[in-house]
Enzyme design. Sequence first.
Site, PDB file in Angstrom:
ATOM      1  N   ASP A  13     -28.405  -8.945 109.650  1.00  0.00           N
ATOM      2  CA  ASP A  13     -29.293  -7.806 109.438  1.00  0.00           C
ATOM      3  C   ASP A  13     -30.597  -8.262 108.773  1.00  0.00           C
ATOM      4  OD1 ASP A  13     -30.138  -5.203 109.426  1.00  0.00           O
ATOM      5  OD2 ASP A  13     -28.834  -4.544 107.795  1.00  0.00           O
ATOM      6  N   GLY A  14     -31.668  -7.569 109.090  1.00  0.00           N
ATOM      7  CA  GLY A  14     -32.937  -7.823 108.409  1.00  0.00           C
ATOM      8  C   GLY A  14     -34.025  -8.441 109.264  1.00  0.00           C
ATOM      9  N   SER A  58     -24.835  -3.487 118.477  1.00  0.00           N
ATOM     10  CA  SER A  58     -23.810  -2.463 118.268  1.00  0.00           C
ATOM     11  C   SER A  58     -23.941  -1.357 119.314  1.00  0.00           C
ATOM     12  CB  SER A  58     -23.926  -1.870 116.868  1.00  0.00           C
ATOM     13  OG  SER A  58     -24.894  -0.845 116.860  1.00  0.00           O
ATOM     14  N   ASN A  61     -26.918   0.613 118.707  1.00  0.00           N
ATOM     15  CA  ASN A  61     -28.266   0.029 118.831  1.00  0.00           C
ATOM     16  C   ASN A  61     -29.034   0.530 120.057  1.00  0.00           C
ATOM     17  OD1 ASN A  61     -27.401  -3.221 117.394  1.00  0.00           O
ATOM     18  ND2 ASN A  61     -28.367  -1.442 116.428  1.00  0.00           N
TER      19      ASN A  61
HETATM   20  C1  FPP Z   1     -30.557  -6.637 112.836  1.00  0.00           C
HETATM   21  O1  FPP Z   1     -31.854  -6.683 112.401  1.00  0.00           O
HETATM   22  C2  FPP Z   1     -30.258  -7.466 113.992  1.00  0.00           C
HETATM   23  C3  FPP Z   1     -29.925  -6.997 115.231  1.00  0.00           C
HETATM   24  C4  FPP Z   1     -29.958  -5.603 115.648  1.00  0.00           C
HETATM   25  C5  FPP Z   1     -29.479  -7.858 116.317  1.00  0.00           C
HETATM   26  C6  FPP Z   1     -29.167  -9.278 115.998  1.00  0.00           C
HETATM   27  C7  FPP Z   1     -29.798 -10.092 117.015  1.00  0.00           C
HETATM   28  C8  FPP Z   1     -30.220 -11.351 116.851  1.00  0.00           C
HETATM   29  C9  FPP Z   1     -30.001 -12.121 115.612  1.00  0.00           C
HETATM   30  C10 FPP Z   1     -30.975 -12.011 117.925  1.00  0.00           C
HETATM   31  C11 FPP Z   1     -30.248 -12.508 119.115  1.00  0.00           C
HETATM   32  C12 FPP Z   1     -28.802 -12.764 118.995  1.00  0.00           C
HETATM   33  C13 FPP Z   1     -28.120 -13.756 119.605  1.00  0.00           C
HETATM   34  C14 FPP Z   1     -26.620 -13.792 119.513  1.00  0.00           C
HETATM   35  C15 FPP Z   1     -28.763 -14.856 120.349  1.00  0.00           C
HETATM   36  P1  FPP Z   1     -32.633  -5.310 112.326  1.00  0.00           P
HETATM   37  O2  FPP Z   1     -33.532  -5.240 113.488  1.00  0.00           O
HETATM   38  O3  FPP Z   1     -31.687  -4.177 112.181  1.00  0.00           O
HETATM   39  O4  FPP Z   1     -33.444  -5.491 110.994  1.00  0.00           O
HETATM   40  P2  FPP Z   1     -34.025  -4.341 110.043  1.00  0.00           P
HETATM   41  O5  FPP Z   1     -32.825  -3.601 109.492  1.00  0.00           O
HETATM   42  O6  FPP Z   1     -34.734  -5.121 108.998  1.00  0.00           O
HETATM   43  O7  FPP Z   1     -34.930  -3.493 110.866  1.00  0.00           O
END
Ligand code: FPP
Length: 239
Positions: A13-14, A58, A61
């Site tokens: 997350d983040g 998720s 998402n």
């Molecule tokens: C959360 O950050 C992250 C995600 C929704 C998805 C995770 C995806 C990756 C790390 C990139 C690709 C993955 C792979 C397996 C290659 P956020 O967008 O919710 O952050 P925020 O809460 O700060 O907005």
Amino acid sequence: MNRLPKHIAIIMDGNGRWANLQGKSRVKGHQQGAQKVRDVVEEATRQGIEYLTLYAFSSDNWSRPKDEVNILMKLLVTSLKKEFNRLINNNIRLQSIGDMSGLPTPVKQELKYVIKKTKNNTGMVLTLALNYGAKEELTQAIKAIAFKVKNSIISPEKVDQSTIIEHLYSQNLPAVDLLIRTSGEERISNFLLWHIAYAELYFTDTLWPDFNKEDLQKAIVDYAKRERRFGKTSQQLTN
Ligand code: FPP
């Protein structure tokens, strides 16, 4: 002291906040996040972790802006292509959990390809949770069991924990030992509810795009210091 966690699960997350702080677009945050996936996967393998499960997308998402969803899906395809050799070289077996039917065709195709090509690898099992929600997972398991009961395939008295496990997407995953969530949020967000029953929880303020090998090592060391009682008393454990 506990040994190494056998199964680590991570809520990455983040990415968005990282991008914001850098004055960059959310895309850059996800790209940097994908970069960190590579580092953490390599470090987990190096440490001898047997199962690593990553919450990559998720079932909730999909409600993000369409552009962001498209970018995340594209990033998944490019990451799978780019990391393919690394997975092979590190003897990693890739699998996924979640409702695959809801994913765009290119993601499904690439995923299927990499899963097939790595299925005989004997090292770490890397599981990507994609279009995954634990409540959805439990609901479809209960539905499948209900149908089997209705059709007299299973008798209701015989339904036990192993029946439920057998009907989960994640049926071959052992219980999670260590659950890590980055970015300072302290919640589970519908991730692996069944498997985290006795997991040790580790929350860090570090944003996922900043999470590095040392951070993973720190979480593993923290885990090793904890006493896992599984309902028993401390004294019972030392006897
Ligand atoms: C959360 O950050 C992250 C995600 C929704 C998805 C995770 C995806 C990756 C790390 C990139 C690709 C993955 C792979 C397996 C290659 P956020 O967008 O919710 O952050 P925020 O809460 O700060 O907005």
